[in-house]
Design a protein around this motif. Sequence first.
Motif, short mmCIF file in Angstrom:
data_model
loop_
_atom_site.label_atom_id
_atom_site.label_comp_id
_atom_site.label_asym_id
_atom_site.label_seq_id
_atom_site.Cartn_x
_atom_site.Cartn_y
_atom_site.Cartn_z
N LEU A 21 30.86 15.56 -9.19
CA LEU A 21 31.05 14.29 -9.91
C LEU A 21 31.76 14.46 -11.24
O LEU A 21 32.59 13.62 -11.61
CB LEU A 21 29.71 13.58 -10.10
CG LEU A 21 29.01 13.16 -8.82
CD1 LEU A 21 27.69 12.47 -9.12
CD2 LEU A 21 29.90 12.27 -7.96
N TYR A 24 35.46 14.66 -10.49
CA TYR A 24 35.99 13.38 -10.01
C TYR A 24 36.12 12.37 -11.15
O TYR A 24 37.19 11.80 -11.36
CB TYR A 24 35.09 12.80 -8.90
CG TYR A 24 35.54 11.44 -8.46
CD1 TYR A 24 36.59 11.30 -7.56
CD2 TYR A 24 34.95 10.29 -8.96
CE1 TYR A 24 37.04 10.05 -7.17
CE2 TYR A 24 35.39 9.03 -8.56
CZ TYR A 24 36.43 8.92 -7.67
OH TYR A 24 36.87 7.68 -7.29
N TYR A 25 35.04 12.15 -11.89
CA TYR A 25 35.06 11.11 -12.91
C TYR A 25 35.97 11.46 -14.10
O TYR A 25 36.59 10.57 -14.67
CB TYR A 25 33.64 10.77 -13.37
CG TYR A 25 32.92 9.96 -12.32
CD1 TYR A 25 33.38 8.71 -11.94
CD2 TYR A 25 31.81 10.47 -11.65
CE1 TYR A 25 32.74 7.97 -10.95
CE2 TYR A 25 31.18 9.75 -10.65
CZ TYR A 25 31.65 8.50 -10.32
OH TYR A 25 31.02 7.77 -9.33
N TYR A 160 28.37 10.45 -2.26
CA TYR A 160 28.17 10.78 -3.67
C TYR A 160 28.98 9.90 -4.62
O TYR A 160 28.59 9.69 -5.75
CB TYR A 160 28.54 12.26 -3.92
CG TYR A 160 27.90 13.17 -2.92
CD1 TYR A 160 26.56 13.53 -3.06
CD2 TYR A 160 28.60 13.64 -1.81
CE1 TYR A 160 25.94 14.34 -2.12
CE2 TYR A 160 28.00 14.47 -0.88
CZ TYR A 160 26.67 14.80 -1.03
OH TYR A 160 26.08 15.60 -0.09
N ILE A 161 30.14 9.45 -4.14
CA ILE A 161 31.05 8.65 -4.96
C ILE A 161 31.19 7.29 -4.27
O ILE A 161 31.97 7.14 -3.34
CB ILE A 161 32.42 9.34 -5.09
CG1 ILE A 161 32.26 10.78 -5.59
CG2 ILE A 161 33.34 8.54 -5.99
CD1 ILE A 161 33.50 11.64 -5.42
#
Length: 164
Positions: A21, A24-25, A160-161
Amino acid sequence: MIHSAGIYPTTSQYNIDNNLLSHYYLTISLLKVLNDSRVLIVTGNPQAIKLAPICEKQLNDMLRAAWAVTHKTLLMYLLADKLRVTGTTVNSFFPGDVKSDLMAYTKSLTNTSVPVARLLSLDTKLDHITGHFFDENGFSVDLNSEKYNKSVATSVLSEYITEI
């Protein structure tokens, strides 16, 4: 941008937060400034990525490590597709055995340089190459296209996303 931060996961949630995460973020939050850029994700040994199953069970250290390298590789496919319209490439690579605090044995390694990172960051021959995994020598590693692709990445990572 090189996503080189990572942890040796002690829990599944810690693994998800820090090895997936966060990459990704951070990338998504920088979309407006990443036009025509390169994003690189440090993953793991090519043999581990080729052989480890994409598994959601993180019951022990070995499974959490396999989860991290396979899911980071899937993230590369997801982001490569998402950023393609911006002219930004997304690739992943194995840095080789490099001294770090990641694991006990890596603390005693003597190699402190990662020349493949420089190559992947700056070589003009790679200006439009995206969605590839490279070994520590800068060679593209062929991965099983049934295991690693945009569709599998979207399916697996959507757990997860949520916004993908």
